[in-house]
Design a protein around this motif. Structure first.
Motif, short mmCIF file in Angstrom:
data_model
loop_
_atom_site.label_atom_id
_atom_site.label_comp_id
_atom_site.label_asym_id
_atom_site.label_seq_id
_atom_site.Cartn_x
_atom_site.Cartn_y
_atom_site.Cartn_z
N MET A 1 -3.46 -67.17 -52.75
CA MET A 1 -4.72 -67.89 -52.99
C MET A 1 -5.20 -67.60 -54.42
O MET A 1 -5.28 -66.46 -54.85
CB MET A 1 -5.78 -67.45 -51.99
CG MET A 1 -7.11 -68.19 -52.14
SD MET A 1 -8.29 -67.66 -50.85
CE MET A 1 -9.68 -68.67 -51.31
N THR A 2 -5.50 -68.64 -55.19
CA THR A 2 -5.93 -68.45 -56.56
C THR A 2 -7.43 -68.22 -56.62
O THR A 2 -8.17 -68.53 -55.68
CB THR A 2 -5.59 -69.68 -57.42
OG1 THR A 2 -6.23 -70.83 -56.86
CG2 THR A 2 -4.09 -69.92 -57.45
N ASP A 3 -7.87 -67.67 -57.75
CA ASP A 3 -9.30 -67.45 -57.94
C ASP A 3 -10.02 -68.80 -58.04
O ASP A 3 -9.41 -69.79 -58.44
CB ASP A 3 -9.55 -66.67 -59.23
CG ASP A 3 -9.04 -65.24 -59.14
OD1 ASP A 3 -8.74 -64.69 -60.20
OD2 ASP A 3 -8.96 -64.72 -58.02
N PRO A 4 -11.31 -68.84 -57.70
CA PRO A 4 -12.07 -70.06 -57.95
C PRO A 4 -12.02 -70.40 -59.44
O PRO A 4 -11.87 -69.52 -60.29
CB PRO A 4 -13.49 -69.67 -57.52
CG PRO A 4 -13.32 -68.50 -56.61
CD PRO A 4 -12.11 -67.78 -57.10
N LEU A 5 -12.16 -71.66 -59.76
CA LEU A 5 -12.08 -72.10 -61.15
C LEU A 5 -13.14 -71.40 -61.99
O LEU A 5 -14.32 -71.35 -61.62
CB LEU A 5 -12.27 -73.61 -61.21
CG LEU A 5 -11.57 -74.35 -62.35
CD1 LEU A 5 -10.07 -74.11 -62.30
CD2 LEU A 5 -11.87 -75.84 -62.25
N ARG A 6 -12.71 -70.82 -63.11
CA ARG A 6 -13.62 -70.16 -64.02
C ARG A 6 -13.76 -71.00 -65.29
O ARG A 6 -12.99 -71.91 -65.54
CB ARG A 6 -13.10 -68.76 -64.36
CG ARG A 6 -13.12 -67.82 -63.18
CD ARG A 6 -12.50 -66.48 -63.52
NE ARG A 6 -11.05 -66.56 -63.68
CZ ARG A 6 -10.27 -65.53 -63.99
NH1 ARG A 6 -10.82 -64.35 -64.22
NH2 ARG A 6 -8.97 -65.67 -64.10
N ARG A 7 -14.72 -70.63 -66.11
CA ARG A 7 -15.03 -71.43 -67.29
C ARG A 7 -14.87 -70.58 -68.55
O ARG A 7 -15.45 -69.49 -68.65
CB ARG A 7 -16.47 -71.94 -67.19
CG ARG A 7 -16.86 -72.94 -68.26
CD ARG A 7 -18.22 -73.53 -67.92
NE ARG A 7 -18.55 -74.65 -68.79
CZ ARG A 7 -19.61 -75.43 -68.61
NH1 ARG A 7 -20.42 -75.21 -67.58
NH2 ARG A 7 -19.85 -76.43 -69.43
N ALA A 8 -14.07 -71.07 -69.49
CA ALA A 8 -13.88 -70.41 -70.77
C ALA A 8 -14.39 -71.30 -71.89
O ALA A 8 -14.23 -72.53 -71.86
CB ALA A 8 -12.41 -70.09 -71.01
N ASP A 33 -3.68 -72.00 -67.08
CA ASP A 33 -2.78 -71.52 -66.03
C ASP A 33 -3.42 -70.44 -65.17
O ASP A 33 -2.94 -70.17 -64.06
CB ASP A 33 -1.48 -70.99 -66.64
CG ASP A 33 -0.57 -72.09 -67.15
OD1 ASP A 33 -0.80 -73.27 -66.81
OD2 ASP A 33 0.37 -71.76 -67.90
N HIS A 34 -4.47 -69.80 -65.70
CA HIS A 34 -5.17 -68.76 -64.95
C HIS A 34 -6.52 -69.26 -64.44
O HIS A 34 -7.48 -68.51 -64.31
CB HIS A 34 -5.30 -67.49 -65.80
CG HIS A 34 -4.02 -66.73 -65.92
ND1 HIS A 34 -3.00 -67.13 -66.76
CD2 HIS A 34 -3.57 -65.62 -65.28
CE1 HIS A 34 -1.99 -66.28 -66.64
NE2 HIS A 34 -2.31 -65.38 -65.74
N ASP A 35 -6.54 -70.54 -64.14
CA ASP A 35 -7.66 -71.15 -63.42
C ASP A 35 -8.97 -71.18 -64.20
O ASP A 35 -10.05 -71.07 -63.61
CB ASP A 35 -7.86 -70.46 -62.06
CG ASP A 35 -6.62 -70.56 -61.19
OD1 ASP A 35 -6.09 -71.67 -61.05
OD2 ASP A 35 -6.19 -69.52 -60.67
N GLY A 217 -6.29 -58.90 -72.32
CA GLY A 217 -7.64 -58.63 -72.79
C GLY A 217 -8.60 -59.76 -72.48
O GLY A 217 -9.76 -59.52 -72.11
N LEU A 218 -8.12 -61.00 -72.61
CA LEU A 218 -8.97 -62.14 -72.27
C LEU A 218 -9.34 -62.11 -70.79
O LEU A 218 -10.51 -62.32 -70.41
CB LEU A 218 -8.26 -63.45 -72.60
CG LEU A 218 -7.79 -63.65 -74.05
CD1 LEU A 218 -7.22 -65.06 -74.22
CD2 LEU A 218 -8.88 -63.40 -75.05
N LEU A 219 -8.35 -61.85 -69.95
CA LEU A 219 -8.61 -61.80 -68.51
C LEU A 219 -9.52 -60.64 -68.15
O LEU A 219 -10.42 -60.77 -67.31
CB LEU A 219 -7.29 -61.69 -67.74
CG LEU A 219 -6.31 -62.85 -67.90
CD1 LEU A 219 -5.07 -62.61 -67.04
CD2 LEU A 219 -6.96 -64.19 -67.53
N TRP A 220 -9.29 -59.48 -68.78
CA TRP A 220 -10.11 -58.29 -68.49
C TRP A 220 -11.58 -58.56 -68.83
O TRP A 220 -12.50 -58.15 -68.11
CB TRP A 220 -9.60 -57.10 -69.27
CG TRP A 220 -10.40 -55.85 -69.04
CD1 TRP A 220 -10.23 -54.93 -68.06
CD2 TRP A 220 -11.56 -55.43 -69.80
NE1 TRP A 220 -11.19 -53.94 -68.16
CE2 TRP A 220 -12.02 -54.24 -69.21
CE3 TRP A 220 -12.22 -55.95 -70.90
CZ2 TRP A 220 -13.13 -53.55 -69.71
CZ3 TRP A 220 -13.33 -55.27 -71.39
CH2 TRP A 220 -13.78 -54.09 -70.80
#
Length: 223
Positions: A1-8, A33-35, A217-220
């Motif tokens: 199951m992927t994470d809910p869509l996040r906003r960058a 690719d990381h939602d 680092g971006l994900l963290w």
């Protein structure tokens, strides 16, 4: 199951020598690719949009030199303190807005100088931080690029360092090497901040360790 869509939100501009559009473009597929949904901005006025920033999980900034207004600074720092992540590399995050003290407090560091041109140098991961998710499983590596001499806040979590040989800067009479932070994180309020001093040119990110730790680092940093 992927994470809910996040906003960058990718904020890019300033001095063109750091290729803010071209290099940030190489990270957009990774974020998608990381939602993340990804929005780009080429104006700092986006930092005054409190509603947008509150809905943003990660700000990736590549904006070298230039000036930032007090209103823009307040908007950015307030968003990070409320939980929006802030991340970037090289001059796009630590050679930005030199006159804005509150911005320097946010990043925890500021570029001061570098040896002429590009140099080959090793980057050493801090053994005590080996389990940190940004560098876990990686080993020391070498890069051929600008080597940043930085001024940093003592309240940062240093993940990697670089060493300057005795005698640099020339004329200072320094007879011992100097260990300098190269990659670090910090928190401001509820927000996380990731900084890497590496990334002057696009092929710096062809070094697998540089690409990996930057992406991590971006994900963290993300909310």
């Amino acid at each position: 199951m992927t994470d809910p869509l996040r906003r960058a939100l990718v904020v890019r501009g300033g001095w063109e020598g750091h290729s803010p559009v071209a290099i940030t473009d190489t990270f957009l597929p990774f974020l998608k690719d990381h939602d993340f949904t990804v929005e780009t901005s080429e104006t700092l006025d986006v930092y005054t949009d409190a509603e947008l920033l509150a809905a943003t999980d990660l700000i990736v900034q590549c904006w070298t030199q230039d000036e930032i207004s007090a209103e823009q600074t307040r908007g950015l720092t307030a968003a990070v303190r409320a939980g929006t992540g802030f991340a970037g590399w090289h001059g796009g995050i630590i050679d930005s807005f030199r006159g804005a003290v509150d911005y320097q407090i946010l990043t925890g560091g500021q570029f001061l100088m570098h040896p002429p041109g590009f140099v080959e140098y090793p980057v050493h991961l801090v053994p005590e931080r080996a389990a940190h998710p940004v560098i876990a499983g990686l080993a020391d590596f070498a890069v051929h690029t600008e080597q940043y001499w930085v001024m940093t806040d003592p309240d940062i979590d240093v993940l990697a360092t670089t060493t300057f040989a005795a005698g640099f800067p020339a004329g200072e009479g320094r007879d011992h090497p100097v260990v300098m932070p190269a990659v670090w994180t910090r928190t401001r309020g509820q927000g996380r901040v990731f900084v890497s001093a590496i990334g002057h040119k696009a092929d710096d990110f062809d070094v697998p360790e540089v690409r990996t730790l930057t992406e991590r680092g971006l994900l963290w940093a993300s909310r």
